[in-house]
Design a protein around this motif. Sequence first.
Motif, PDB file in Angstrom:
ATOM      1  N   ILE A   1       0.628  86.193 -19.473  1.00 51.46           N
ATOM      2  CA  ILE A   1       1.590  85.559 -20.372  1.00 51.46           C
ATOM      3  C   ILE A   1       1.554  84.031 -20.287  1.00 51.46           C
ATOM      4  N   GLY A   2       1.000  83.486 -19.209  1.00 52.81           N
ATOM      5  CA  GLY A   2       0.936  82.033 -19.066  1.00 52.81           C
ATOM      6  C   GLY A   2      -0.369  81.416 -19.537  1.00 52.81           C
ATOM      7  N   ASN A   3      -1.297  82.240 -20.028  1.00 54.03           N
ATOM      8  CA  ASN A   3      -2.609  81.719 -20.409  1.00 54.03           C
ATOM      9  C   ASN A   3      -2.533  80.767 -21.598  1.00 54.03           C
ATOM     10  N   PRO A   4      -3.309  79.683 -21.568  1.00 51.46           N
ATOM     11  CA  PRO A   4      -3.353  78.760 -22.703  1.00 51.46           C
ATOM     12  C   PRO A   4      -4.158  79.352 -23.846  1.00 51.46           C
ATOM     13  N   PRO A   5      -4.236  78.682 -24.993  1.00 47.88           N
ATOM     14  CA  PRO A   5      -5.085  79.172 -26.089  1.00 47.88           C
ATOM     15  C   PRO A   5      -6.553  79.227 -25.661  1.00 47.88           C
ATOM     16  N   PHE A   6      -7.297  80.093 -26.333  1.00 50.08           N
ATOM     17  CA  PHE A   6      -8.749  80.209 -26.161  1.00 50.08           C
ATOM     18  C   PHE A   6      -9.169  80.724 -24.788  1.00 50.08           C
ATOM     19  N   GLY A   7      -8.350  81.584 -24.222  1.00 49.85           N
ATOM     20  CA  GLY A   7      -8.740  82.312 -23.028  1.00 49.85           C
ATOM     21  C   GLY A   7      -9.009  81.450 -21.819  1.00 49.85           C
ATOM     22  N   HIS A   8      -9.889  81.962 -20.953  1.00 49.89           N
ATOM     23  CA  HIS A   8     -10.169  81.264 -19.702  1.00 49.89           C
ATOM     24  C   HIS A   8     -10.860  79.928 -19.941  1.00 49.89           C
ATOM     25  N   PHE A   9     -11.565  79.801 -21.071  1.00 48.57           N
ATOM     26  CA  PHE A   9     -12.188  78.518 -21.350  1.00 48.57           C
ATOM     27  C   PHE A   9     -11.128  77.443 -21.583  1.00 48.57           C
ATOM     28  N   GLY A  10      -9.989  77.846 -22.138  1.00 45.66           N
ATOM     29  CA  GLY A  10      -8.884  76.901 -22.310  1.00 45.66           C
ATOM     30  C   GLY A  10      -8.409  76.346 -20.978  1.00 45.66           C
ATOM     31  N   GLU A  11      -8.362  77.206 -19.957  1.00 47.08           N
ATOM     32  CA  GLU A  11      -7.990  76.747 -18.613  1.00 47.08           C
ATOM     33  C   GLU A  11      -8.999  75.704 -18.114  1.00 47.08           C
ATOM     34  N   THR A  12     -10.282  75.990 -18.351  1.00 45.82           N
ATOM     35  CA  THR A  12     -11.339  75.075 -17.912  1.00 45.82           C
ATOM     36  C   THR A  12     -11.197  73.705 -18.570  1.00 45.82           C
ATOM     37  N   VAL A  13     -10.917  73.702 -19.867  1.00 47.08           N
ATOM     38  CA  VAL A  13     -10.772  72.439 -20.596  1.00 47.08           C
ATOM     39  C   VAL A  13      -9.630  71.612 -20.004  1.00 47.08           C
ATOM     40  N   ILE A  14      -8.499  72.261 -19.737  1.00 47.03           N
ATOM     41  CA  ILE A  14      -7.338  71.553 -19.188  1.00 47.03           C
ATOM     42  C   ILE A  14      -7.662  70.981 -17.822  1.00 47.03           C
ATOM     43  N   ARG A  15      -8.288  71.764 -16.959  1.00 46.86           N
ATOM     44  CA  ARG A  15      -8.668  71.279 -15.623  1.00 46.86           C
ATOM     45  C   ARG A  15      -9.582  70.058 -15.723  1.00 46.86           C
ATOM     46  N   GLU A  16     -10.614  70.185 -16.540  1.00 48.76           N
ATOM     47  CA  GLU A  16     -11.604  69.107 -16.637  1.00 48.76           C
ATOM     48  C   GLU A  16     -10.997  67.841 -17.250  1.00 48.76           C
ATOM     49  N   TRP A  17     -10.092  68.003 -18.200  1.00 46.92           N
ATOM     50  CA  TRP A  17      -9.469  66.828 -18.809  1.00 46.92           C
ATOM     51  C   TRP A  17      -8.701  66.023 -17.758  1.00 46.92           C
TER      52      TRP A  17
ATOM     53  N   ASN B   1      -6.537  72.218 -10.472  1.00 44.55           N
ATOM     54  CA  ASN B   1      -6.742  73.661 -10.257  1.00 44.55           C
ATOM     55  C   ASN B   1      -5.937  74.497 -11.249  1.00 44.55           C
ATOM     56  N   PHE B   2      -5.626  73.919 -12.394  1.00 46.46           N
ATOM     57  CA  PHE B   2      -4.741  74.576 -13.360  1.00 46.46           C
ATOM     58  C   PHE B   2      -5.163  76.026 -13.630  1.00 46.46           C
ATOM     59  N   GLU B   3      -4.186  76.934 -13.645  1.00 46.74           N
ATOM     60  CA  GLU B   3      -4.444  78.366 -13.848  1.00 46.74           C
ATOM     61  C   GLU B   3      -3.351  78.991 -14.712  1.00 46.74           C
ATOM     62  N   GLY B   4      -3.773  79.890 -15.585  1.00 51.07           N
ATOM     63  CA  GLY B   4      -2.813  80.640 -16.378  1.00 51.07           C
ATOM     64  C   GLY B   4      -1.930  81.527 -15.517  1.00 51.07           C
ATOM     65  N   ASN B   5      -2.477  82.047 -14.401  1.00 51.07           N
ATOM     66  CA  ASN B   5      -1.674  82.883 -13.500  1.00 51.07           C
ATOM     67  C   ASN B   5      -0.473  82.110 -12.971  1.00 51.07           C
TER      68      ASN B   5
ATOM     69  N   ILE C   1     -10.406  70.764 -29.667  1.00 56.36           N
ATOM     70  CA  ILE C   1      -8.991  70.904 -30.025  1.00 56.36           C
ATOM     71  C   ILE C   1      -8.077  70.538 -28.858  1.00 56.36           C
ATOM     72  N   LEU C   2      -8.317  71.157 -27.701  1.00 55.04           N
ATOM     73  CA  LEU C   2      -7.421  70.942 -26.564  1.00 55.04           C
ATOM     74  C   LEU C   2      -7.553  69.527 -26.000  1.00 55.04           C
ATOM     75  N   SER C   3      -8.772  68.991 -25.974  1.00 59.68           N
ATOM     76  CA  SER C   3      -8.954  67.626 -25.482  1.00 59.68           C
ATOM     77  C   SER C   3      -8.241  66.623 -26.386  1.00 59.68           C
ATOM     78  N   TYR C   4      -8.330  66.851 -27.687  1.00 60.63           N
ATOM     79  CA  TYR C   4      -7.643  65.972 -28.639  1.00 60.63           C
ATOM     80  C   TYR C   4      -6.128  66.001 -28.408  1.00 60.63           C
ATOM     81  N   LEU C   5      -5.572  67.194 -28.253  1.00 62.10           N
ATOM     82  CA  LEU C   5      -4.125  67.316 -28.053  1.00 62.10           C
ATOM     83  C   LEU C   5      -3.693  66.647 -26.747  1.00 62.10           C
ATOM     84  N   LEU C   6      -4.472  66.831 -25.689  1.00 65.93           N
ATOM     85  CA  LEU C   6      -4.151  66.181 -24.421  1.00 65.93           C
ATOM     86  C   LEU C   6      -4.278  64.662 -24.535  1.00 65.93           C
TER      87      LEU C   6
END
Length: 476
Positions: A114-130, A165-169, A393-398
Amino acid sequence: MEWKKLLCGERIRPISRHEGSKDLRSEFEKDYHRIIGSASFRRLQDKTQVFPLDQSDFVRTRLTHSLEVSSFCKSLGQNIARKIVTEIKDESFEASYQQDICDILQCAGLLHDIGNPPFGHFGETVIREWFKENLPKLNFELDSFGEGKTLSQILNPQMQNDFYNFEGNTQALRLVTKLHYLVDEHGMNLSKALLATIIKYPVSSLNVDKKSKDICCHKMGYYYADRELFRDIEYSCGLNGRRHPLTYILEAADDIAYRTADIEDSYKKGRISFDILLRELELRCYEDNSDKEYRSLIETLKYRYEKGIEHGVNDPGEYAVQNWIVAVQGKLIYQATESFASHYTAIMDGSFGQELLDGTEGKHIVDALGDIAVKYAFNSEPILKIEVSANQILSYLLDRLVPAAIYYDTDKKLRPIDLRMISFISDNYKRIYHIYSEGRPEDEKLYLRLLLVTDYICGMTDSYAKRLYQELNGLI
């Protein structure tokens, strides 16, 4: 650990006698109805499982995946509870606990993504890397901090690591305990036993060790912002830094669901065929000198294909794959049940540090299905294109939201564009920020404002994130 404490029905905010006086449901049955009726749960219908933004009614979303995990959780709970009573004969395990375990696990299955960002696990990766790229570069200038400093110079190590280490969990715990504003700042106000079950990794971001032999340390389980909440849950359930036993069952149910579903969805999308699946399974069988159970499952797949031809179905390959997956799921549920029973003592004393399927005959088939899905689905051109788009998309929003948020609720006047970006964030999320930031030091307030951005993004569906990006770029 003791089952009496592990199955703690207390809530962060106790329910008054007046609220619960005529309600005959158990605390865990109440949890189920709170989850099912929530907008946060419904939004999972528009979040990625494997194929983002897919128009097919068949291909799974996070919602349908969560329902399947919930179902497997209940089945595993029934099997394992029965074994504890009839075979293990743990005298501390009361008969009523069997139903409680099933109810808790059923709810945990609904909540696990329920805490996962958009676009699945790749979305988590984008947030971490940003954040890894930008926290050391973004300047923050307020009189209280003296000369301008970067965000990474202001935030303490745990605050920084929460984003690295951002995680949807981890976000799931935050969402159900705070962000889902139902009555007050306690979110859905679920039972502590359920909250403990969905914390897969009972460590902070400072203690993440992906190379550890103990799987409980591979990811973080709670934010710095939620540390007091975590300690409360841990104490109430008697965990003492260890994983809740039901978490192992939740994790196994998730593995069984997504490993088998990825193959079925990939077949429906034309990424794999019956012949490809059979060839890949046989190749691994030959290379690894696989066990008898694995070989028998390959024979089952062939047998189902022959049955499809015998029944005159239009697509015997599809018939075979779908029926075979059901057989595989049954086998894996059995393997996970037996593993929990055989490792019962280690699980209960907190020394078990593996997944339930590790070391079982089912491990080979799970690994094979994962490898096949990566080869033919996750690395396919359509998925890779979507992931590139998701990164944009996610990088732009961040890029737009973080600079606006860091000066929100400070004496510094926001630029007109920043005021507009902040206005998009839910009033509920901003209300939660103000409640939990009151009286906190300035560095923690800054940290909470960064969480306000990730809270907002994680609450987005795939379609909303894409549409907002298009609207902000004048593409609609």
